[in-house]
Design a protein around this motif. Structure first.
Motif, PDB file in Angstrom:
ATOM      1  N   THR A  42       0.828  -1.196   0.000  1.00 46.06           N
ATOM      2  CA  THR A  42       0.000   0.000   0.000  1.00 46.06           C
ATOM      3  C   THR A  42       0.866   1.251   0.000  1.00 46.06           C
ATOM      4  N   SER A  61      -3.098  -7.745  -1.905  1.00 48.37           N
ATOM      5  CA  SER A  61      -3.756  -6.497  -2.284  1.00 48.37           C
ATOM      6  C   SER A  61      -2.703  -5.447  -2.617  1.00 48.37           C
ATOM      7  N   ARG A  63      -2.478  -1.285  -3.321  1.00 50.81           N
ATOM      8  CA  ARG A  63      -3.137   0.016  -3.310  1.00 50.81           C
ATOM      9  C   ARG A  63      -2.107   1.100  -3.597  1.00 50.81           C
ATOM     10  N   MET A  65      -3.046   4.659  -3.789  1.00 52.17           N
ATOM     11  CA  MET A  65      -4.134   5.624  -3.681  1.00 52.17           C
ATOM     12  C   MET A  65      -3.630   7.039  -3.398  1.00 52.17           C
ATOM     13  N   ASP A  86      -6.213  -1.182  -6.222  1.00 59.11           N
ATOM     14  CA  ASP A  86      -6.876   0.105  -6.033  1.00 59.11           C
ATOM     15  C   ASP A  86      -5.911   1.230  -6.344  1.00 59.11           C
ATOM     16  N   ASP A 112      -9.687   3.995 -12.346  1.00 57.98           N
ATOM     17  CA  ASP A 112      -9.214   4.696 -11.153  1.00 57.98           C
ATOM     18  C   ASP A 112      -8.195   5.787 -11.448  1.00 57.98           C
TER      19      ASP A 112
END
Length: 129
Positions: A42, A61, A63, A65, A86, A112
């Motif tokens: 992340t 996962s 990310r 962002m 994401d 996104d």
């Protein structure tokens, strides 16, 4: 890594990690992750001035962002992603190259990603799955 400013390159190689996070960090040089297994990767509000490379890795996962980069590309090659992807709120001004990757849960990063005014998505987004 939280609220930091890194002037040197960062290399994560042959690592097995539960979580790797960078929050409100400025990376002046390239971040490289290769030959690793990471359950959660992340980056939130991170500036990748030197770019980001992820290769030959298994990522749960992922990310990216509210992050941005403007000087060097993001390159993701030969990776397997087992969790959610994401990229919401990410603003990118250079190439995003994704090649030879497998997304077990699918992805929606094309929707996104935001680009500066006057820049079309196909110009910077290069995907070869």
């Amino acid at each position: 890594m939280i609220d930091a400013f890194y002037k040197e390159a960062v290399l994560i190689k042959k690592a097995i990690c539960n979580t790797v996070k960078g929050v409100r960090v400025v990376y002046k040089k390239r971040i490289e992750i290769k030959d690793s297994v990471i359950s959660e990767l992340t980056f939130f509000e991170a500036d990748f001035e030197g770019g980001l490379t992820i290769s030959n890795s298994v990522i749960g996962s992922f990310r990216l962002m509210d992050s941005r980069y403007s000087q060097e590309p993001i390159i993701i090659r030969n990776c397997i992603f087992t969790g959610d992807i994401d990229f919401k709120g990410g603003v990118f001004e250079k190439d995003i190259v994704i090649e030879g990757c497998i997304f077990l849960k699918g992805h929606n990063f094309i929707q996104d990603i935001e680009y500066p005014k006057g820049v079309s998505r196909p110009e910077y987004f290069k995907v070869k799955l």
